[in-house]
Motif scaffolding. Structure first.
Motif, PDB file in Angstrom:
ATOM      1  N   TRP A 103    -117.081  -0.516  -0.954  1.00  0.00           N
ATOM      2  CA  TRP A 103    -118.080  -0.720  -0.358  1.00  0.00           C
ATOM      3  C   TRP A 103    -118.869  -2.034  -0.856  1.00  0.00           C
ATOM      4  CZ3 TRP A 103    -119.021   3.299   2.958  1.00  0.00           C
ATOM      5  CH2 TRP A 103    -118.481   4.638   2.886  1.00  0.00           C
ATOM      6  N   SER A 138    -115.460  13.495   4.008  1.00  0.00           N
ATOM      7  CA  SER A 138    -115.383  14.213   2.528  1.00  0.00           C
ATOM      8  C   SER A 138    -116.700  14.385   2.078  1.00  0.00           C
ATOM      9  CB  SER A 138    -114.549  13.099   1.551  1.00  0.00           C
ATOM     10  OG  SER A 138    -113.096  12.882   2.459  1.00  0.00           O
ATOM     11  N   LEU A 139    -117.519  13.555   1.967  1.00  0.00           N
ATOM     12  CA  LEU A 139    -118.983  13.775   1.281  1.00  0.00           C
ATOM     13  C   LEU A 139    -119.553  14.915   2.025  1.00  0.00           C
ATOM     14  CD1 LEU A 139    -119.931  10.196   0.694  1.00  0.00           C
ATOM     15  CD2 LEU A 139    -119.077  11.781  -0.984  1.00  0.00           C
ATOM     16  N   THR A 189    -117.865   9.726  -8.495  1.00  0.00           N
ATOM     17  CA  THR A 189    -116.703   9.862  -7.612  1.00  0.00           C
ATOM     18  C   THR A 189    -115.989   8.515  -6.799  1.00  0.00           C
ATOM     19  OG1 THR A 189    -115.278  11.231  -5.880  1.00  0.00           O
ATOM     20  CG2 THR A 189    -117.613  10.577  -5.199  1.00  0.00           C
ATOM     21  N   LYS A 239    -114.465   4.505   6.301  1.00  0.00           N
ATOM     22  CA  LYS A 239    -115.722   4.765   6.254  1.00  0.00           C
ATOM     23  C   LYS A 239    -116.194   6.233   6.990  1.00  0.00           C
ATOM     24  CE  LYS A 239    -118.109   1.040   7.863  1.00  0.00           C
ATOM     25  NZ  LYS A 239    -119.318   0.053   7.914  1.00  0.00           N
ATOM     26  N   CYS A 297    -114.415   6.772  -3.164  1.00  0.00           N
ATOM     27  CA  CYS A 297    -113.751   7.339  -1.844  1.00  0.00           C
ATOM     28  C   CYS A 297    -112.611   6.775  -1.468  1.00  0.00           C
ATOM     29  CB  CYS A 297    -115.016   6.806  -0.685  1.00  0.00           C
ATOM     30  SG  CYS A 297    -116.599   7.780  -1.035  1.00  0.00           S
ATOM     31  N   SER A 298    -112.123   5.562  -2.315  1.00  0.00           N
ATOM     32  CA  SER A 298    -110.837   4.833  -1.810  1.00  0.00           C
ATOM     33  C   SER A 298    -110.355   4.834  -2.681  1.00  0.00           C
ATOM     34  CB  SER A 298    -111.119   3.475  -1.466  1.00  0.00           C
ATOM     35  OG  SER A 298    -111.531   2.653  -2.421  1.00  0.00           O
ATOM     36  N   ALA A 301    -114.710   9.018   4.559  1.00  0.00           N
ATOM     37  CA  ALA A 301    -115.306   9.218   3.510  1.00  0.00           C
ATOM     38  C   ALA A 301    -116.643   9.917   3.790  1.00  0.00           C
ATOM     39  CB  ALA A 301    -115.886   7.619   2.870  1.00  0.00           C
ATOM     40  N   LYS A 360    -110.882  15.957   0.960  1.00  0.00           N
ATOM     41  CA  LYS A 360    -110.563  15.274   2.095  1.00  0.00           C
ATOM     42  C   LYS A 360    -110.361  16.147   3.524  1.00  0.00           C
ATOM     43  CE  LYS A 360    -107.674  11.640  -0.088  1.00  0.00           C
ATOM     44  NZ  LYS A 360    -108.920  10.725  -0.102  1.00  0.00           N
ATOM     45  N   VAL A 402    -113.116  13.886  -4.037  1.00  0.00           N
ATOM     46  CA  VAL A 402    -113.862  14.706  -3.009  1.00  0.00           C
ATOM     47  C   VAL A 402    -112.793  15.373  -2.149  1.00  0.00           C
ATOM     48  CG1 VAL A 402    -116.188  13.568  -3.246  1.00  0.00           C
ATOM     49  CG2 VAL A 402    -114.241  12.489  -1.947  1.00  0.00           C
ATOM     50  N   VAL A 437    -121.479   8.314  -5.846  1.00  0.00           N
ATOM     51  CA  VAL A 437    -120.508   7.463  -5.219  1.00  0.00           C
ATOM     52  C   VAL A 437    -120.379   6.268  -5.930  1.00  0.00           C
ATOM     53  CG1 VAL A 437    -119.089   6.660  -3.053  1.00  0.00           C
ATOM     54  CG2 VAL A 437    -120.699   8.915  -3.245  1.00  0.00           C
TER      55      VAL A 437
END
Length: 352
Positions: A181, A158-159, A131, A152, A133-134, A155, A106, A104, A175
């Motif tokens: 998470w 990005s989303l 996807t 968080k 996020c980390s 993230a 940044k 995703v 995600v």
């Protein structure tokens, strides 16, 4: 009892634009393969006549067809329009599903590249893109509560950058609960985003590494799932906590018929994609203080329940280890694990 107190008291004793629908009753009801299941064979440079490396998504798609899988989830980065059309044409001929795996954006400057990847994935027939996020496991890359809060926040940014592109091309972004998470955290983020185009890739086993019960994770995330990573897990103790391994379906501790049933109840058309990573066990150092740096809300009771689960379900045989094997041996075991899991999915889960 506070979690830190419980940790100290137990440490010594613990030595855990819409697209056509796929044909009903065809690939949509067969378990597919996540590209990471072929961690050794994907882009492999090993010279092997029996297990030649997959150089691209078409190679993997062909192999999925040969072994009776229903489709694949594969990385879509750097696809050209022409290659996307090749994937689409072959997918349609074989009657398989294709899901993408994508990064995703940044920052705003990353959005055009993201849009191009979404467009090409859609051209290939991918209606869902998974996807993360980390870039790593929560307890390994974050060392303070503030660091995780910053993650968080970034993230969500990005989303939010991705959402207009997803809406434009009518493609869903899922995600994954990627050992980052906790289930309730991901649910809260998805609720905050409040978009029909952003949901979850529900991984059946990852959150054991975060001391969460898999049934709770599946119950929490199933209403938001767009895709799945189905797997089975085995555990054993080690001095700093417990070891965690993917094992062939039916060989581990997860109640797979129950978990699959929960998913199908929420979405009868959900695809189940196997993520059977053949590797050495992961170390989950839950008896080391640094592990808990981002988990200030975990109670001693929850921790005790997690440790009890690990002890109760300790693997009767040593967890699989493959790092010491020759490359050809690793390739053989990788393929065997996947074939065994496909067999279980057909015989025990009704995915055929």
């Amino acid at each position: 009892m506070k979690r830190r107190q419980f940790l100290q008291s137990t440490a010594m004793g613990f030595g855990a634009l819409s697209l056509p629908e796929f044909p009903k009753g065809a690939a949509s009801n067969r378990m597919g393969i996540v590209v990471h299941s072929y961690a050794s064979r994907w882009n492999s440079k090993v010279e092997s006549a029996k297990y030649p490396g997959f150089q691209n998504a078409v190679d993997l798609l062909e192999h999925c067809h040969q072994i009776g899988a229903g489709g694949m989830q594969v990385v879509v980065k750097d696809w050209s329009v022409d290659f996307a059309k090749k994937v689409r044409d072959r997918r349609e001929k074989l009657g398989l599903y294709v899901e993408g795996s994508i990064g995703v954006p940044k920052k705003a400057e990353d959005v055009p590249a993201f849009e191009n990847e979404v467009k090409n994935a859609r051209e290939a027939g991918a209606q869902i893109l998974r996807t993360v996020c980390s870039g790593g496991r929560r307890y390994e890359i974050f060392h303070s509560e503030q660091a995780f809060l910053d993650f968080k926040k970034s993230a969500l940014v990005s989303l939010q950058l991705a959402e207009p592109i997803l809406r434009k091309y009518k493609v869903k972004l899922a995600v994954e609960n990627h050992k980052d998470w906790q289930a309730n955290d991901l649910v809260a983020a998805l609720k905050q985003l409040n978009s029909e185009w952003i949901g979850a890739t529900l991984d059946f086993g990852n959150n054991i590494a975060l001391m969460e019960d898999s049934a709770h994770v599946v119950q929490a995330l199933a209403p938001y799932m767009f895709s799945t990573h189905i797997k089975d897990m085995a555990v054993e103790e080690y001095p700093d906590g417990f070891l965690l391994s993917e094992v062939p379906l039916g060989k581990g501790i997860l109640d797979l018929p129950k978990l699959v049933g929960i998913c199908q109840k929420h979405n009868p058309d959900i695809t189940f994609s196997l993520e059977m990573i053949t590797r050495d066990p992961l170390e989950i150092p839950c008896l080391k203080p640094d592990y808990w740096a981002t988990f200030e809300d975990v109670s001693g009771r929850e921790f005790a329940q997690a440790l009890q689960m690990i002890r109760k379900n300790k693997s009767a045989s040593p967890l699989p280890r493959v790092a010491q094997l020759r490359p050809e041996e690793r390739l053989a075991i990788e393929e065997s694990n996947i074939i065994e899991s496909l067999k279980y999915s057909k015989e025990k889960l009704g995915l055929h």
